[in-house]
Design an enzyme around this catalytic site. Sequence first.
Site, PDB file in Angstrom:
ATOM      1  N   HIS A 153       0.832  -1.207   0.000  1.00  0.00           N
ATOM      2  CA  HIS A 153       0.000   0.000   0.000  1.00  0.00           C
ATOM      3  C   HIS A 153       0.873   1.267   0.000  1.00  0.00           C
ATOM      4  CE1 HIS A 153      -3.638   2.379   1.261  1.00  0.00           C
ATOM      5  NE2 HIS A 153      -2.704   3.146   1.789  1.00  0.00           N
ATOM      6  N   GLU A 154       1.767   1.352   0.959  1.00  0.00           N
ATOM      7  CA  GLU A 154       2.615   2.548   1.055  1.00  0.00           C
ATOM      8  C   GLU A 154       3.544   2.635  -0.161  1.00  0.00           C
ATOM      9  OE1 GLU A 154       1.727   4.645   3.238  1.00  0.00           O
ATOM     10  OE2 GLU A 154       0.505   3.288   4.455  1.00  0.00           O
ATOM     11  N   HIS A 167       1.800   4.552  -2.771  1.00  0.00           N
ATOM     12  CA  HIS A 167       1.934   6.000  -2.529  1.00  0.00           C
ATOM     13  C   HIS A 167       3.319   6.490  -2.958  1.00  0.00           C
ATOM     14  CE1 HIS A 167      -1.748   6.929  -0.395  1.00  0.00           C
ATOM     15  NE2 HIS A 167      -1.528   6.069   0.583  1.00  0.00           N
ATOM     16  N   GLU A 213      -4.770   8.007  -2.698  1.00  0.00           N
ATOM     17  CA  GLU A 213      -5.241   6.703  -2.200  1.00  0.00           C
ATOM     18  C   GLU A 213      -5.519   5.735  -3.352  1.00  0.00           C
ATOM     19  OE1 GLU A 213      -5.379   5.371   0.812  1.00  0.00           O
ATOM     20  OE2 GLU A 213      -4.554   7.180   1.710  1.00  0.00           O
TER      21      GLU A 213
END
Lengths: 500, 500
Positions: free
Chosen positions: B265-266, B269, B295
């Site tokens: 997830h990160e 980003h 997001e």
Amino acid sequence: MDREKALRFLKEQRKLMNYMNSTLSVVSWDTEVMAPEEAIDYRSEVIGYLSSNYHQLTTDYRIEQALGVLLSEEDKFNLYEQRLIEEFYNIYYKNKKIPESLQKELSMATAISNKSWKRAKEKGDYELFKPHLARVIDLLKQQAVCVGYEGHIYNAFLDNFEKGMTVEELDEIFADLKEGLVKLLAELKEAKQLSFRRPKGPFSKESQSQLALYILNQMGYRIHEAGRLDETEHPFTAFLGPKDIRITTHYYENSIEGALFSTIHEGGHAIYDQNMPHDWAEYGVNEAPSMGLHESQSRFYENIIGRSLPFWRAYFPKLQEFMPSYQSVSLEEFYQMINEVSPSLIRTEADEITYSLHIIIRYEIEKLMVSGEVGIDELPMIWNQKYKEYLGVEPKNDAEGLMQDVHWAEGMIGYFPSYALGNLYGAQFYHQMKKELPQLKDEIESGNLSIVFEWLKQNVHSYGKVYTPGQLVEHVTKEPLNPKYFLDYLREKYLNLYHL
Amino acid sequence: MDREKALRFLKEQRKLMNYMNSTLSVVSWDTEVMAPEEAIDYRSEVIGYLSSNYHQLTTDYRIEQALGVLLSEEDKFNLYEQRLIEEFYNIYYKNKKIPESLQKELSMATAISNKSWKRAKEKGDYELFKPHLARVIDLLKQQAVCVGYEGHIYNAFLDNFEKGMTVEELDEIFADLKEGLVKLLAELKEAKQLSFRRPKGPFSKESQSQLALYILNQMGYRIHEAGRLDETEHPFTAFLGPKDIRITTHYYENSIEGALFSTIHEGGHAIYDQNMPHDWAEYGVNEAPSMGLHESQSRFYENIIGRSLPFWRAYFPKLQEFMPSYQSVSLEEFYQMINEVSPSLIRTEADEITYSLHIIIRYEIEKLMVSGEVGIDELPMIWNQKYKEYLGVEPKNDAEGLMQDVHWAEGMIGYFPSYALGNLYGAQFYHQMKKELPQLKDEIESGNLSIVFEWLKQNVHSYGKVYTPGQLVEHVTKEPLNPKYFLDYLREKYLNLYHL
């Protein structure tokens, strides 16, 4: 503006300067310790921007207004207020006297000379560094002229690091020091040379860092709650905030001594910083009066405590626990090992006796350099001559000669004496400490380092910058700085160690 | 000031704002990741000081002058210049409209409510948090009134995170989304429930971080040269500079899924941030157009890629190498395991289907909260009712109910929709990506993630903030945001997975 308002303004301004200093420290620490490689270019722009913000804070026109009000006051000020006013006076008018164009040129020149120094050192080629060094010296001399000085031009350089110290005074101190050191070295040459078989590694980073943390904790460095230990190429201490004082070290796989003594050294700096009068931070007094005094604390812990027999009587068994290969070494052998005296080429690797000679060489050369008595071309020759004369060794090239240190490339001419002064301050404090604490040796031997910690905290650390370096030494030891104490300390220790 | 000078001024000002933002990020990252406990109090003062410096940069009177010149120009501006001018217009007049006293009150109130939230959550006692939450809501509403808005007052809140999005539009989108999700959930209930025996740990931090680094590297996150992975309580991504984008995760000893999917997830980003148009940073376009779009990238990598079968066809053998206890698990079982659907109480632990329902509940409550239709006392009741109605679960206390997230305590009302919008943007991009790249699935299966990376970089990342969120979606997918794509994606994946 009245007196109260003027004082309040200066204190508020000091607070903002402290915030900006803390910011710069965080950003610089991150750059050294954490940042990925490609971050560096943008990071230097950010640091440049923050530095110019800091500079703006120190040149705010309201400082002049406030100083005008306060300097015309006939009222008495307390010691903290005096420092606050003096410091602002010094910073403000110094910055006013240096034209902005010169400051910019200087910061650009040192950035370039730093890069050229790295390349030149790698290639062992002084020619690559020479023009940039010449430029830095020239700009620093211009700066000295703008700020003004009395006597020798080198006094302006000293003033940046050791307020109040002069060439006239230092010449005398270093002459005594040199004489004593050379004499002691000659005596030791007569003695049978000791030979050591050091335990071979590898020593894991984990065990080395555990040993370091154990000792730092014993010393009284509040590392868990208000500090950190990380690894970098060159060890340093960073003041990120009153309750955030961090140190770094460098681990070598095949020897524990590098990391061990550099952590004790940086631990000495860190303890000093942790025990400054932080409640008075808005008066700007929560820092050391000089670099020499800061070095006095690190070198005191590293050498006077950390290379002493009582210290290792207490902690050698613990070291053997962390480093099992030291179980074949006796305490006496270990003590000799960590105090081996041997003239060498590199300052940072020098023993306690020869270290200050490395400094004196630099001091003498710096004076010649800034007075213009010696040209930029002659520096390597002079360097090598002095090393041969004072230490009996000669560099094979300039990388292990006059290009070994980063200081000149960074424009830090005038800093080196601080290291030797640190030795002298430390030994003079130690003399006084022993006088006041007859039980000192026994306490250290039984692993009670807090007796050292408490004495230093009470007599040195908690004063911060309330006194000047000279005042502090007199306040603690009841006499001015005297190299005798350092020489006495060395003679007693090393004649004993070599059974002379 | 002429046109050129005005543009140059804004660009220069933006550059300084970028420096200050980078500084704030470094200092905040250090506070979260590195700083010792006792450093925090002073650190908040420093951050407060830096924030006020940033605020000063955005309210410089010369901005108004420059805008005056530029807005009166009849000349055309290019897209970058337009963004530069618009952004300054928005920031400057927004900040001008909010009285400084209100801003200070708000920042104090959120600091206090944050502290009270932590205590209240620990004790499960909403009463401790209630008055502070009420105060924050009240001040945020005052701010909304100062800034001004059209239609629903919540539009002012949305505007802070999802520029251009309105309650009117979002109501419709979320209505469709809710209907589709509830229907799908009901269908899945009919299916035979899967049961898993997950390998038990302990899984060492080292092996988990090695797996994470391996996958991050495959994804195209340039972590070694321009990033970092560290551990914190809550995972996050930080933009410290254009070439310094760092992520954090949290390792659990007994399960690999938490750290694995939070790093993916990160990583999503971080890849977005690394591939922004940083060469145009002085126009302020090197950031995402909205939080929802940011997001979209993280949730795209975490779920659409990271919980897909083709992805694990490529990487499951590698995972088994790092985590030998997974050798007893088949690929199919693993795929089911990481896609288990089960309505639960905690948003951050929710599966792909129920996640957006957690968000819709918050969205509905936030609207009621700021319109004043529901009082502060009734919030827990409403929260619990909605959880029962939409998800069929009921919190035992407010700690696992409406106090589970930090957002409200921090004054971030209006942020939650971004998460659900991220899901929608991501699925719509995915639809387009598949259309343009028929070989997508095969390439992912053979471990060629760069096809995903390159498509996103070219179509999304490299645009930064040049377009608004709405414009970007239309530019990439040729139609406005439509929840259909997300619902279609979920139906296909989950009906298949449950063999329906």
